[in-house]
Structures are given as structure tokens and as C-alpha cells.
Design a protein around this motif. Structure first.
Motif, PDB file in Angstrom:
ATOM      1  N   VAL A  94       0.873  -1.268  -0.133  1.00 16.99           N
ATOM      2  CA  VAL A  94      -0.017   0.420   0.262  1.00 16.99           C
ATOM      3  C   VAL A  94       1.257   1.192   0.229  1.00 16.99           C
ATOM      4  O   VAL A  94       0.534   2.696  -0.705  1.00 16.99           O
ATOM      5  CB  VAL A  94      -0.716  -0.023   1.031  1.00 16.99           C
ATOM      6  CG1 VAL A  94      -1.488   1.372   1.270  1.00 16.99           C
ATOM      7  CG2 VAL A  94      -1.916  -1.289   1.393  1.00 16.99           C
ATOM      8  N   ALA A  95       2.047   1.327   0.711  1.00 17.10           N
ATOM      9  CA  ALA A  95       2.766   2.544   0.661  1.00 17.10           C
ATOM     10  C   ALA A  95       3.267   2.433  -0.785  1.00 17.10           C
ATOM     11  O   ALA A  95       3.364   3.545  -1.092  1.00 17.10           O
ATOM     12  CB  ALA A  95       4.581   2.507   2.202  1.00 17.10           C
ATOM     13  N   GLU A  96       4.236   1.625  -1.161  1.00 10.32           N
ATOM     14  CA  GLU A  96       4.761   1.174  -2.680  1.00 10.32           C
ATOM     15  C   GLU A  96       3.621   2.400  -3.358  1.00 10.32           C
ATOM     16  O   GLU A  96       4.119   2.818  -4.242  1.00 10.32           O
ATOM     17  CB  GLU A  96       5.163   0.603  -2.811  1.00 10.32           C
ATOM     18  CG  GLU A  96       6.373  -0.595  -2.199  1.00 10.32           C
ATOM     19  CD  GLU A  96       6.638  -1.533  -2.108  1.00 10.32           C
ATOM     20  OE1 GLU A  96       5.946  -2.486  -3.286  1.00 10.32           O
ATOM     21  OE2 GLU A  96       7.455  -2.196  -1.492  1.00 10.32           O
ATOM     22  N   LEU A 150      -5.556  -5.953  -4.396  1.00 12.35           N
ATOM     23  CA  LEU A 150      -4.079  -6.431  -2.854  1.00 12.35           C
ATOM     24  C   LEU A 150      -3.973  -7.198  -1.638  1.00 12.35           C
ATOM     25  O   LEU A 150      -3.378  -8.237  -0.619  1.00 12.35           O
ATOM     26  CB  LEU A 150      -3.226  -4.874  -2.352  1.00 12.35           C
ATOM     27  CG  LEU A 150      -2.139  -3.638  -3.148  1.00 12.35           C
ATOM     28  CD1 LEU A 150      -1.849  -2.257  -2.633  1.00 12.35           C
ATOM     29  CD2 LEU A 150      -1.225  -4.848  -3.357  1.00 12.35           C
ATOM     30  N   VAL A 151      -5.377  -7.039  -1.718  1.00  9.71           N
ATOM     31  CA  VAL A 151      -6.125  -7.617  -0.282  1.00  9.71           C
ATOM     32  C   VAL A 151      -5.646  -9.603  -0.644  1.00  9.71           C
ATOM     33  O   VAL A 151      -5.492 -10.377  -0.195  1.00  9.71           O
ATOM     34  CB  VAL A 151      -7.556  -7.423   0.353  1.00  9.71           C
ATOM     35  CG1 VAL A 151      -8.197  -8.373   0.906  1.00  9.71           C
ATOM     36  CG2 VAL A 151      -6.900  -6.040   0.940  1.00  9.71           C
ATOM     37  N   ARG A 152      -6.874  -9.246  -1.635  1.00 13.31           N
ATOM     38  CA  ARG A 152      -6.393 -10.768  -2.400  1.00 13.31           C
ATOM     39  C   ARG A 152      -5.125 -11.686  -2.413  1.00 13.31           C
ATOM     40  O   ARG A 152      -4.463 -12.522  -2.299  1.00 13.31           O
ATOM     41  CB  ARG A 152      -7.312 -10.895  -4.300  1.00 13.31           C
ATOM     42  CG  ARG A 152      -8.393 -10.677  -4.240  1.00 13.31           C
ATOM     43  CD  ARG A 152      -8.982 -10.413  -5.431  1.00 13.31           C
ATOM     44  NE  ARG A 152     -10.141  -9.879  -5.610  1.00 13.31           N
ATOM     45  CZ  ARG A 152     -10.801  -8.746  -6.488  1.00 13.31           C
ATOM     46  NH1 ARG A 152      -9.198  -8.272  -6.280  1.00 13.31           N
ATOM     47  NH2 ARG A 152     -11.581  -8.329  -5.669  1.00 13.31           N
ATOM     48  N   GLU A 153      -3.811 -10.408  -3.009  1.00  9.01           N
ATOM     49  CA  GLU A 153      -2.430 -11.113  -2.732  1.00  9.01           C
ATOM     50  C   GLU A 153      -2.245 -11.246  -1.682  1.00  9.01           C
ATOM     51  O   GLU A 153      -1.234 -12.368  -1.215  1.00  9.01           O
ATOM     52  CB  GLU A 153      -2.035  -9.870  -3.480  1.00  9.01           C
ATOM     53  CG  GLU A 153      -1.881  -9.623  -5.012  1.00  9.01           C
ATOM     54  CD  GLU A 153      -1.582  -8.013  -5.614  1.00  9.01           C
ATOM     55  OE1 GLU A 153      -0.287  -7.679  -5.144  1.00  9.01           O
ATOM     56  OE2 GLU A 153      -1.679  -8.223  -6.981  1.00  9.01           O
ATOM     57  N   MET A 154      -2.315 -11.040  -0.830  1.00  7.70           N
ATOM     58  CA  MET A 154      -2.357 -11.181   0.704  1.00  7.70           C
ATOM     59  C   MET A 154      -2.358 -12.967   0.923  1.00  7.70           C
ATOM     60  O   MET A 154      -1.719 -13.325   1.496  1.00  7.70           O
ATOM     61  CB  MET A 154      -3.546 -10.224   1.553  1.00  7.70           C
ATOM     62  CG  MET A 154      -2.643 -10.890   3.108  1.00  7.70           C
ATOM     63  SD  MET A 154      -3.415  -9.657   4.590  1.00  7.70           S
ATOM     64  CE  MET A 154      -4.718 -10.542   4.589  1.00  7.70           C
ATOM     65  N   PHE A 209      -8.901   2.025   3.709  1.00  6.68           N
ATOM     66  CA  PHE A 209      -7.429   2.945   2.116  1.00  6.68           C
ATOM     67  C   PHE A 209      -7.765   3.981   1.837  1.00  6.68           C
ATOM     68  O   PHE A 209      -8.684   4.362   1.405  1.00  6.68           O
ATOM     69  CB  PHE A 209      -6.555   2.029   1.598  1.00  6.68           C
ATOM     70  CG  PHE A 209      -6.510   0.772   1.666  1.00  6.68           C
ATOM     71  CD1 PHE A 209      -5.475   0.698   2.455  1.00  6.68           C
ATOM     72  CD2 PHE A 209      -7.323  -0.594   1.428  1.00  6.68           C
ATOM     73  CE1 PHE A 209      -5.041  -1.322   2.819  1.00  6.68           C
ATOM     74  CE2 PHE A 209      -7.030  -1.847   2.004  1.00  6.68           C
ATOM     75  CZ  PHE A 209      -5.650  -1.997   2.439  1.00  6.68           C
ATOM     76  N   PHE A 210      -6.570   5.115   1.991  1.00  6.00           N
ATOM     77  CA  PHE A 210      -6.926   6.552   1.356  1.00  6.00           C
ATOM     78  C   PHE A 210      -5.973   6.449   0.148  1.00  6.00           C
ATOM     79  O   PHE A 210      -4.811   6.511   0.131  1.00  6.00           O
ATOM     80  CB  PHE A 210      -6.798   7.361   1.846  1.00  6.00           C
ATOM     81  CG  PHE A 210      -7.894   7.285   3.293  1.00  6.00           C
ATOM     82  CD1 PHE A 210      -8.763   8.285   3.222  1.00  6.00           C
ATOM     83  CD2 PHE A 210      -7.550   6.764   4.631  1.00  6.00           C
ATOM     84  CE1 PHE A 210      -9.533   7.806   4.084  1.00  6.00           C
ATOM     85  CE2 PHE A 210      -8.352   6.811   5.676  1.00  6.00           C
ATOM     86  CZ  PHE A 210      -9.612   7.575   6.148  1.00  6.00           C
ATOM     87  N   LEU A 211      -6.396   7.482  -1.477  1.00  2.00           N
ATOM     88  CA  LEU A 211      -5.350   7.538  -1.647  1.00  2.00           C
ATOM     89  C   LEU A 211      -5.135   6.136  -3.218  1.00  2.00           C
ATOM     90  O   LEU A 211      -4.095   6.529  -3.263  1.00  2.00           O
ATOM     91  CB  LEU A 211      -4.263   7.912  -1.301  1.00  2.00           C
ATOM     92  CG  LEU A 211      -4.260   9.934  -0.869  1.00  2.00           C
ATOM     93  CD1 LEU A 211      -3.637   9.931  -0.272  1.00  2.00           C
ATOM     94  CD2 LEU A 211      -5.126  10.612  -0.943  1.00  2.00           C
ATOM     95  N   MET A 212      -6.232   5.424  -3.068  1.00  2.00           N
ATOM     96  CA  MET A 212      -6.364   3.911  -3.814  1.00  2.00           C
ATOM     97  C   MET A 212      -7.302   3.902  -4.853  1.00  2.00           C
ATOM     98  O   MET A 212      -8.314   3.941  -4.348  1.00  2.00           O
ATOM     99  CB  MET A 212      -5.953   2.738  -3.204  1.00  2.00           C
ATOM    100  CG  MET A 212      -4.583   2.933  -1.998  1.00  2.00           C
ATOM    101  SD  MET A 212      -4.353   1.715  -1.777  1.00  2.00           S
ATOM    102  CE  MET A 212      -3.764   0.355  -2.508  1.00  2.00           C
ATOM    103  N   GLU A 213      -7.006   3.576  -5.904  1.00  2.00           N
ATOM    104  CA  GLU A 213      -8.027   2.725  -6.245  1.00  2.00           C
ATOM    105  C   GLU A 213      -9.143   2.175  -6.296  1.00  2.00           C
ATOM    106  O   GLU A 213      -8.323   0.767  -5.313  1.00  2.00           O
ATOM    107  CB  GLU A 213      -7.533   2.724  -8.182  1.00  2.00           C
ATOM    108  CG  GLU A 213      -7.709   3.466  -8.344  1.00  2.00           C
ATOM    109  CD  GLU A 213      -8.112   5.154  -8.553  1.00  2.00           C
ATOM    110  OE1 GLU A 213      -9.281   4.625  -9.112  1.00  2.00           O
ATOM    111  OE2 GLU A 213      -8.002   6.136  -8.692  1.00  2.00           O
TER     112      GLU A 213
END
Length: 144
Positions: free
Chosen positions: A69-71, A127-131, A116-120
Motif C-alpha cells: 500500500v505504501a509503495e 492487494l487484499v486478494r494478493e495477501m 485505505f486512502f489515496l487508492m483506486e
């Protein structure tokens, strides 16, 4: 408000034991929606296995998620996970003595709530699926 539901069909068992057939319909189930300036992700994943192994993998997976998320330039409002654990014990009698057997594995449902903020929306859900995929692959590589 846009809602997106996607999931891989039966991600497997995270290397923890036999997969859960009931969860194969959509496992993990991920829902994503926008609320004001935030992207809200809700997810659930059911698996059978050892609770301690799952806990270690979940912790690492959440840390990996935070890094991604940070990246991506996003900000985490929060990411929370709860694990519901169901243990099974069997009792049977054929004569007068009752036999008791405990199941070898626990059935666990991981529930994730993330803001999350500042994300599509699509990126946050992915990203959650990838986790969950990361957790599964980590377990398989470790042979656990």
C-alpha cells in the motif's frame, strides 16, 4: 457507490491440510466499495489447518500488504483481521463405552476489514486478494 466482488476459486488450503469444499465457491470473498474519500475492503477466507501456522502467515501477509500500500502511494486507515476458529470433537458409542476423537485440524475463517486512502478501488481489492495468495504460497514453500 461501486461494489466489486471477485475471488479465486478455491485458493487451496494454504498448505495447512485438506481444503474446505464449502469455501470453494468463492474463497476468498472480497468486497470493495468507496465511502467518502476512503476505499473500504471486506474479505473472508475459510481454511482448515493449524491455527498457529495461520497466525504467523497472516501477520506476515498483513505486513506485506502494508508495504505494498505504501509503495502504491496509498495510506492505511486501518487493516484488521479476525480469525474465527472451529474445532470438532466426535463422540460415538456402539456398546457402553463412549469414544471421543478430536479433529486433527481446525476450520478457520479469516475476516479482514480494511480502510485505505489515496487508492483506486480495484487496486485496494487486488492487494487484499494478493495477501491471501501470499499467505498460501508462503505456506507451500515452507512445506508446512
Amino acid at each position: 457507490m461501486k461494489t466489486v466482488e471477485k475471488g479465486r476459486k478455491n485458493l487451496g488450503d494454504w498448505g495447512l491440510g485438506p481444503g474446505n469444499a464449502a469455501a470453494a465457491l468463492e474463497n476468498p470473498k472480497v468486497q470493495v466499495r468507496c465511502q467518502d474519500e476512503a476505499v473500504v475492503v471486506s474479505a473472508a477466507y475459510t481454511v482448515r489447518g493449524d491455527r498457529n501456522r495461520l497466525g504467523r502467515r497472516l501477520k506476515t501477509g498483513m505486513e506485506e500488504l502494508a508495504g505494498k500500500v505504501a509503495e502504491a502511494g496509498g495510506i492505511i486507515g486501518h487493516v484488521k483481521a479476525a480469525v474465527d476458529i472451529l474445532d470438532t470433537e466426535l463422540y460415538s458409542v456402539t456398546d457402553r463405552v463412549v469414544e471421543q476423537k478430536k479433529g486433527e485440524q481446525s476450520e478457520m475463517t479469516v475476516r479482514v476489514a480494511a480502510i485505505f486512502f489515496l487508492m483506486e478501488t480495484e487496486a485496494a481489492g487486488q492487494l487484499v486478494r494478493e495477501m491471501f495468495i501470499y499467505i498460501e504460497e508462503t505456506g507451500q514453500e515452507a512445506g508446512q
